[in-house]
Design a protein around this motif. Sequence first.
Motif, short mmCIF file in Angstrom:
data_model
loop_
_atom_site.label_atom_id
_atom_site.label_comp_id
_atom_site.label_asym_id
_atom_site.label_seq_id
_atom_site.Cartn_x
_atom_site.Cartn_y
_atom_site.Cartn_z
N LEU A 7 0.78 -1.24 -0.11
CA LEU A 7 0.08 -0.10 0.05
C LEU A 7 1.00 1.17 0.01
CD1 LEU A 7 -2.66 -0.89 2.57
CD2 LEU A 7 -2.81 -1.43 0.19
N PRO A 8 0.35 2.19 -0.73
CA PRO A 8 0.98 3.55 -0.58
C PRO A 8 1.40 4.02 0.95
CG PRO A 8 -0.72 3.85 -1.98
CD PRO A 8 -0.97 2.58 -1.28
N ASP A 9 2.46 4.57 1.32
CA ASP A 9 2.89 4.81 2.60
C ASP A 9 3.44 5.98 2.56
OD1 ASP A 9 5.33 3.94 1.82
OD2 ASP A 9 5.49 2.10 2.98
N GLY A 10 3.97 7.00 1.51
CA GLY A 10 4.71 7.99 1.55
C GLY A 10 6.11 7.58 1.53
N CYS A 11 6.55 6.39 1.64
CA CYS A 11 8.08 5.94 1.69
C CYS A 11 8.70 5.58 0.32
CB CYS A 11 8.24 4.96 2.64
SG CYS A 11 7.62 5.09 4.41
N LEU A 41 1.05 16.95 8.97
CA LEU A 41 0.10 16.14 8.31
C LEU A 41 -0.45 14.95 9.04
CD1 LEU A 41 1.93 16.32 4.75
CD2 LEU A 41 -0.27 17.65 5.58
N ASP A 42 0.26 14.28 9.74
CA ASP A 42 -0.21 12.86 10.17
C ASP A 42 -0.92 13.19 11.51
OD1 ASP A 42 -0.36 10.04 10.50
OD2 ASP A 42 1.52 9.88 11.64
N LYS A 53 -1.71 17.34 0.11
CA LYS A 53 -2.93 16.78 0.39
C LYS A 53 -2.65 15.35 0.30
CE LYS A 53 -5.38 21.02 -0.19
NZ LYS A 53 -6.22 21.85 -0.97
N THR A 54 -2.23 14.87 -0.90
CA THR A 54 -1.93 13.42 -1.18
C THR A 54 -1.38 12.47 -0.07
OG1 THR A 54 -2.17 13.68 -3.45
CG2 THR A 54 -1.30 11.52 -2.67
N LEU A 55 -0.15 13.34 0.48
CA LEU A 55 0.42 12.62 1.59
C LEU A 55 -0.57 12.59 2.71
CD1 LEU A 55 2.95 11.40 2.66
CD2 LEU A 55 3.78 13.79 3.09
N ALA A 56 -1.15 13.56 3.01
CA ALA A 56 -2.00 13.74 4.11
C ALA A 56 -3.10 12.51 4.29
CB ALA A 56 -2.69 15.03 4.27
N ARG A 57 -3.51 12.26 2.89
CA ARG A 57 -4.57 11.26 2.56
C ARG A 57 -4.02 9.78 2.97
NH1 ARG A 57 -6.95 11.54 -2.90
NH2 ARG A 57 -8.47 9.80 -2.01
N ILE A 58 -2.77 9.56 2.55
CA ILE A 58 -2.13 8.15 2.83
C ILE A 58 -1.79 8.06 4.11
CG2 ILE A 58 0.23 7.12 2.29
CD1 ILE A 58 0.21 8.16 -0.62
N LEU A 59 -1.31 9.20 4.75
CA LEU A 59 -0.99 8.93 6.18
C LEU A 59 -2.46 8.86 7.08
CD1 LEU A 59 1.60 11.85 6.70
CD2 LEU A 59 1.94 9.30 6.82
N ARG A 60 -3.50 9.30 6.76
CA ARG A 60 -4.67 9.00 7.39
C ARG A 60 -5.22 7.80 6.91
NH1 ARG A 60 -9.45 13.07 5.23
NH2 ARG A 60 -8.89 11.70 3.32
N HIS A 111 -3.48 5.03 6.75
CA HIS A 111 -2.64 4.14 7.58
C HIS A 111 -3.05 4.34 9.23
CE1 HIS A 111 0.25 2.15 4.79
NE2 HIS A 111 0.04 3.20 4.22
N ARG A 112 -3.42 5.48 9.61
CA ARG A 112 -4.17 5.57 10.77
C ARG A 112 -5.48 4.94 10.93
NH1 ARG A 112 -3.31 11.22 10.06
NH2 ARG A 112 -5.31 11.60 9.96
N ALA A 113 -6.22 4.73 10.01
CA ALA A 113 -7.37 4.28 9.88
C ALA A 113 -7.08 2.81 9.91
CB ALA A 113 -8.31 4.39 8.80
N LEU A 114 -6.07 2.16 9.12
CA LEU A 114 -6.02 0.70 9.15
C LEU A 114 -5.37 0.14 10.41
CD1 LEU A 114 -4.26 0.39 5.62
CD2 LEU A 114 -6.79 -0.06 6.14
N ALA A 115 -4.69 1.05 11.02
CA ALA A 115 -4.06 0.61 12.41
C ALA A 115 -5.38 0.53 13.39
CB ALA A 115 -3.03 1.49 12.93
N LEU A 116 -6.33 1.24 13.46
CA LEU A 116 -7.48 1.40 14.29
C LEU A 116 -8.38 0.22 13.94
CD1 LEU A 116 -8.40 5.17 14.37
CD2 LEU A 116 -7.48 3.67 16.26
N ALA A 117 -8.49 -0.22 12.61
CA ALA A 117 -9.34 -1.13 12.09
C ALA A 117 -8.76 -2.47 12.38
CB ALA A 117 -9.63 -1.11 10.65
N ARG A 118 -7.65 -2.65 12.25
CA ARG A 118 -6.81 -3.98 12.66
C ARG A 118 -6.91 -4.07 14.04
NH1 ARG A 118 -2.49 -2.36 8.29
NH2 ARG A 118 -3.10 -3.77 6.44
N ALA A 119 -6.86 -3.27 14.92
CA ALA A 119 -6.85 -3.35 16.44
C ALA A 119 -8.34 -3.62 16.66
CB ALA A 119 -6.36 -2.02 16.96
#
Length: 227
Positions: free
Chosen positions: A28-32, A140-141, A173-180, A182-190
Amino acid sequence: MYVERASRLPGAVAWTNTPSGDGVVRVLPDGCMDLLWHDGRLMVAGPDTRAHLPDGGTGPWAGVRFPPGTAPALLGVPAHELRDRRVELADLWPAARVRRLAGAVNAAADPAGGLEELALRRAGDADPPDPLLRQVVTALDAGRPVAAIADELGFGSRQLHRRSLSAFGYGPKTLARILRLHRALALARAGVPFAETAARAGYADQAHLARDVREFSGLPLGRLLAG
């Protein structure tokens, strides 16, 4: 099997992956950006704007993943030139030099460790990344508006966009969406319910989260998590 660890290069991650043949794993896109080793070759993975599906090549992979904004200073190439691309390192640096570096990585007991040595030596020779970039990523994160970040750093919005293209491969703005994402996926996986995940990660609602997940990953959220 995929295994990662903190790299000796500050902020970076060293990883290895031996495909199991159980199916394609979406990156997945991660800004890296990543420095890669595979089958004796050195490559670079640019910043992604959509899920990358590996081509199914056999054999182990190794890599060093650089934090957002740091790889262009090491590679000497603006990030946007490598957006959504995987390229041979010899396309960026002199071929003879890359052959020597590949030989050193191939001779290392651990290819990921060999890549680390390469990255550490390069970091010692290259100019350091722009220190303001770390502030941009952190803000942004945290969900800060792009216009507010530009004002706080003394940039115009257009200047911030240009510097972001060079450092991250895309605008803030694109980087902000990508970081958001990953925040969401971390929460959903938890185990956080999707509606609460959307609210806590900064989405307007669950439908907004679902659209972003599908756009960046190509899958619905439930299927992405199941995979």
